[in-house]
Enzyme design. Structure first.
Site: not given
Ligand code: NOJ
Length: 536
Positions: A274, A219
């Site tokens: 991500e 993440d």
């Molecule tokens: C990206 C995640 O996909 C999202 O759902 C989340 O709210 C944020 N990061 C914070 O962790």
């Protein structure tokens, strides 16, 4: 799939556990619901599942606020339920990726509870604590007042029903300092400059690898490293989650890569990051180099944000070819996820969603399918009183309808935590579409099967074809003689498209109508249609 770099060969299927299937009657999906539907994922033809967070969490950000990195939240079941999911997924040849949230923990994590308890606590430095901005640096007002914020950073979320982004700092009156949170106050940012944090978090990776997990979706990669001075940023760069593309982050990822690659037991484990940055050129840097590798795969979001337009998509694909191919980086493709409106909703019609599926599944790279897109689900319309997400993302997280009954295959009980998506009782559920060979679900299944069977589509080269305005076309090829031609109409008009020399079998057509026919010289594309052709 046991190849050394298996992540290049699979289609990954994202499951948002809260929304997949509830089996215990609380209106929230659970691990047992995932286990019961692994056959659906295997039937579809995916090679991996990615589970969004199921860890202990107060659910301020629906699991992306982790209170224990090494345990399952009772809402989702137990660690034994998790083990069963892994075991049964592996039995179906599905790899298991779990979400891993290194940028921040929950404010209820014992690390933060300890860190917050006093300025002298040994874990104080595990998070980002700062004093009031002093008068000499332009601060004004009493301690803890907005005029004393340590810098101008804003958090990423506005909060339910709000439009302004609050500051990325919360004042802790007991210890008299501010702490940093790029997301909610309930999500304090971990301080990765501290070696103890790195060691503790690396152990959480080992914990899941020891339980058989094949990889991690990491993440908020771009936010992990921080400017050590926490300097103000230009207003245009708010929120800072998108701009913290820092050298410190690359160092962390290189270290994590060693942890993951160093796991002794087969199969090879992997990380898909991500990387939420606006350009593919920036994303490319997170793959590292041969000598200093970083992520095995990275999400690349510009295509997800592109309109359904041939020029925009051509530019996105060109950016991938230009930035990733030269460094040997393997691309990923994604149209929908739990953070953005579904592409069926964004593009406005099922025929476009079908054509987009052809794009997703025939480009060079690893595709990610978000549960429900194979049904052509639209976002749910969520009335104000049922909105729960501080980031405004409820619509794309609507529960997955398994059949047309009132409970749609979920445990009968209270309404699910979010409303059903449109037409759940009609055509938009798994059972109805499995019975209908013309459904989008069957189109996805055919595309996945064709992809698996073709070395060209799985790993082959990519080359553009000359096509009329509003149509994109490409050739995928692999030695010795596997080839596929893909044509996609973005114009909505369809029409004749010249073909490369030779006779071509229509292997997949978005409407299904032309499949099995042979074309030569020219093919007539349906409006918003797409085809995959193989040499006869
Ligand atoms: C990206 C995640 O996909 C999202 O759902 C989340 O709210 C944020 N990061 C914070 O962790």
């Amino acid at each position: 799939m046991t190849g050394a770099q298996w992540w290049r060969d699979v289609v990954a299927y994202q499951i948002y556990p809260r929304s997949f299937c509830d089996t215990d009657g609380d209106g929230v999906g659970d691990l047992e619901g995932i286990r019961r539907h692994l056959d659906h994922v295997a039937w579809l033809g995916a090679g991996a599942i990615w589970l969004s967070p199921f860890y202990r969490s107060p659910m301020a950000d629906f699991g992306y606020d982790v209170a224990d990195y090494c345990d399952v939240d009772p809402l989702f079941g137990t660690i034994e339920d998790f083990d069963r999911v892994v075991q049964e997924a592996h039995a179906r040849d599905l790899k298991v990726l779990v979400d891993w949230v290194p940028n921040h923990s929950s404010d209820r994590h014992r690390w933060f509870v300890s860190s917050r308890s006093s300025r002298q606590d040994p874990k104080r430095d595990w998070y980002w604590w700062r004093d009031d901005r002093p008068d000499s640096a332009g601060g004004h007002g009493p301690p803890g007042s907005p005029g004393r914020l340590p810098n101008n950073w804003q958090q990423a979320f506005t909060g339910v029903g709000q439009s302004e982004r609050p500051p990325a700092w919360t004042w802790d009156p007991d210890s008299g300092q501010w702490y940093l949170h790029m997301f909610l106050p309930e999500q304090p940012d971990l301080n990765w400059a501290n070696p103890e944090v790195r060691a503790a978090m690396a152990d959480t990776l080992r914990f899941w690898m020891a339980r058989g997990v094949d990889g991690f979706r990491v993440d908020v990669v771009q936010g992990i490293g921080k400017d050590p001075d926490l300097a103000d940023i230009p207003d245009a760069d708010q929120p800072p989650s998108g701009t913290n593309d820092r050298p410190e982050t690359h160092e962390v990822i290189r270290e994590l890569r060693k942890v993951v690659d160093g796991w002794p037991d087969p199969p090879a484990r992997m990380m898909v990051g991500e990387v939420y940055l606006p350009t593919t050129a920036q994303v490319a840097t997170y793959y590292g180099t041969d000598a200093n590798p970083e992520l095995h795969l990275s999400f690349n979001f510009p295509p997800l944000f592109a309109p359904w337009d041939a020029g925009a998509w051509r530019a996105c694909i060109d950016a991938v070819v230009a930035n990733l191919d030269p460094i040997g980086a393997w691309p990923t493709w994604v149209l929908s996820n739990h953070d953005n409106r579904r592409h069926r909703t964004r593009y406005g019609s099922e025929s476009r969603a079908r054509a987009a599926a052809v794009v997703l599944l025939t480009l060079r790279g690893t595709p990610f399918v978000y549960a429900g897109e194979e049904l052509g689900l639209e976002d749910a319309v969520v009335p104000l009183e049922r909105q729960v997400d501080p980031g405004g993302r409820d619509g794309c997280r609507a529960p997955l309808p398994w059949d047309a009954t009132a409970a749609h295959g979920w445990s009968p009980g209270p309404e699910p935590w979010l409303p059903w998506p449109p037409d759940a009782g009609g055509a938009r559920n798994v059972a109805a579409q499995r019975d209908d060979p013309a459904s989008i679900l069957h189109l996805y299944r055919r595309l996945l099967a064709v992809r698996r069977a073709s070395p060209a589509l799985t790993g082959g080269d990519f080359e553009w074809l000359e096509t009329p305005e509003g149509v994109l076309g490409w050739v995928r090829s692999a030695r010795p003689d596997d080839r596929r031609v893909v044509l996609v109409d973005f114009s909505g008009a369809g029409g004749p498209v010249p073909l490369p020399p030779g006779r071509w079998d229509v292997e997949v057509e978005t409407s299904g109508a032309g499949e099995g026919h042979t074309a030569e010289g020219v093919i007539e594309l349906e409006p918003d249609g797409a085809v995959v052709l193989r040499p006869k």
